[in-house]
Design an enzyme around this catalytic site. Structure first.
Site, PDB file in Angstrom:
ATOM      1  N   HIS A 146      38.175 -29.955   8.646  1.00 18.22           N
ATOM      2  CA  HIS A 146      36.913 -29.659   9.312  1.00 18.22           C
ATOM      3  C   HIS A 146      35.805 -29.604   8.260  1.00 18.22           C
ATOM      4  CE1 HIS A 146      34.077 -28.099  12.199  1.00 18.22           C
ATOM      5  NE2 HIS A 146      33.900 -26.994  11.496  1.00 18.22           N
ATOM      6  N   CYS A 204       0.855  -1.195   0.000  1.00 18.21           N
ATOM      7  CA  CYS A 204       0.000   0.000   0.000  1.00 18.21           C
ATOM      8  C   CYS A 204       0.889   1.242   0.000  1.00 18.21           C
ATOM      9  CB  CYS A 204      -0.918  -0.001   1.223  1.00 18.21           C
ATOM     10  SG  CYS A 204      -1.941   1.485   1.344  1.00 18.21           S
ATOM     11  N   CYS A 231      32.041 -33.317  13.273  1.00 15.38           N
ATOM     12  CA  CYS A 231      31.611 -32.361  12.243  1.00 15.38           C
ATOM     13  C   CYS A 231      31.237 -33.092  10.956  1.00 15.38           C
ATOM     14  CB  CYS A 231      32.701 -31.325  11.986  1.00 15.38           C
ATOM     15  SG  CYS A 231      34.292 -32.024  11.457  1.00 15.38           S
TER      16      CYS A 231
END
Length: 444
Positions: free
Chosen positions: A358, A16, A90
């Site tokens: 990792h 709007c 991990c």
């Protein structure tokens, strides 16, 4: 007061201009969704024939479902939750995040197709997946520790037990096989469990005899495609190390020596032949493993190293050139090209060296990308993901093939269990009647 409005053609959201804010209207939202759906059904790009696509039917809960939902409380779900590192885990966390953001696995487990509260199987990996989805799609925001998932993994595979770093690809395969074996409807042949209907594809090997042109074909099932990388010290850069280049090398003909193949048709001694790998059947979720870990062995020693070559992979790809009939029959026989489009939704990265690396992951949640580093979640972009050091890439088919007449595996299993229970009741009743007859005969 009359206000002027703007509509976002992509989302249907209304803005709007007088209020300077977005406006939501349930009726307008339904009209927008119905209009988009109608256009898609009429102008879809993957129609095999001139028949219209099967119309979408909105789900309306039955009376039984209404009764089951009474008293339940809706909770907001984030769909994004970090996973605690439980000691060099991990590799597991990265794979689990890719499972969580897999749309087919998500719909299966959140659809209560496997309920851990009702399952009576010990060390059930499907139960662990059900618990994982329940935790991630809850209102909890603190990182979650998948302890029971890890202990179940250790019992399933002792070689992955302990707190040493392991390979994410090895864990990926272990998890798939464990979920498959504990899934409803699991079979050894033509299995339609959630794992096979999501990940399973087929590779085709064609060996062509250069003398008589006889072709020997072998088909093998697979859950992923492993691609060779070019070493950056040996020209492995630029156009040589793109995902598409790796796929072209994977499917190009390979010369076999006269001692590697003996033709069944010639039967006049061994001679040269060509071998070519293609993809016979594409799965809904296409998984690529990039071979970054190189192992060499000799009589004196065994060595291993990591290839740090930069690999460029696309946000979307078309697999049509790599399917089995692409070369022989031409693209005209392959059906609509759009049926071979795939979109990237997750990537596993390996950072650092081979011994002390990792694992992290990027995954798409709705239209946003996030980076998952164990318990840490950060907002990312598609560009960040495409520039990462990819080890595994996950793509989902843009247009899934719908099989309305196929009965799901869990329904087949439920029906088989019901039939078996009836048979057991009949056997018990027959045994009881036989005991009564024996007692009557003994009294006479």
């Amino acid at each position: 007061m009359e206000h002027s409005f703007c509509v976002d053609a992509k989302s249907g959201a209304i803005f709007c201009s007088q209020c300077g804010d977005m406006s939501y209207n349930a009726t307008v939202d339904k009209m927008y969704l119905a209009s988009v759906l109608s256009v898609e059904e009429k102008q879809t790009k993957f129609l095999v024939s001139n028949k219209p696509r099967e119309p979408f039917k909105a789900w309306k809960p039955s009376q039984e479902e209404h009764t089951a939902l009474e008293g339940t409380v809706t909770v907001p779900c984030q769909g994004r939750r970090g996973l605690l590192n439980l000691g060099q885990t991990c590799f597991m966390n990265a794979v689990l995040q890719c499972f969580v953001h897999n749309p087919l696995l998500r719909n299966y487990f959140l659809g209560d197709k496997h309920n851990s509260r009702q399952c009576k199987t010990d060390d059930c990996m499907s139960c662990e997946m059900d618990k994982l989805f329940s935790e991630v799609y809850s209102d909890e925001t603190a990182p979650f520790g998948p302890v029971s998932f890890l202990t179940t993994t250790w019992r399933e595979s002792p070689e992955l037990s302990g707190y040493a770093q392991h390979d994410a690809h090895e864990f990926f395969y272990l998890a798939l096989n464990s979920i498959h074996s504990s899934s409803k409807g699991s079979t050894n042949i033509s299995c339609n469990c959630i794992i096979h209907t999501t990940f399973a594809g087929q590779l085709q090997s064609d060996i062509t005899c250069e003398r008589c042109r006889n072709v020997t074909t072998k088909v093998d099932p697979t859950f992923d495609i492993s691609l060779e990388l070019k070493d950056k010290d040996k020209g492995g850069d630029g156009e040589n190390n793109t995902l598409m280049a790796c796929l072209r090398r994977f499917t190009q003909p390979e010369k076999l020596g006269n001692k590697e193949y003996s033709c069944d048709k010639c039967r006049k001694g061994a001679h040269d032949a060509n071998k070519r790998l293609t993809i016979r059947q594409l799965p809904p979720v296409l998984t690529f493993q990039l071979k970054r870990f190189e192992h060499k062995s000799s009589e004196k020693s065994t060595s291993a190293r990591k290839l740090d070559s930069v690999i460029r992979f696309p946000a979307s790809l078309n697999m049509m050139p790599f399917i089995s009939f692409a070369e022989k029959d031409g693209f005209a026989a392959a059906g609509p090209e759009a049926m071979y489009d795939y979109d990237l939704f997750a990537v596993i990265n390996h950072e650092g060296h081979m011994d002390n690396g990792h694992y992290t992951a990027y995954a798409r949640f709705q239209d946003e990308w996030y980076r998952f580093d164990d318990d840490k979640i950060t907002h990312a972009t598609l560009g960040d993901c495409l520039k990462s050091s990819a080890y595994m890439c996950f793509y989902v088919k843009r247009h899934l093939e719908y099989k309305p007449h196929m009965t799901p595996a869990y329904v087949l299993t439920r029906e088989a269990e019901a039939i078996r229970e009836k048979e057991m009741e009949k056997e018990k009743e027959a045994a009881r009647l036989k005991e009564i007859d024996d007692e009557l005969l003994a009294t006479v």
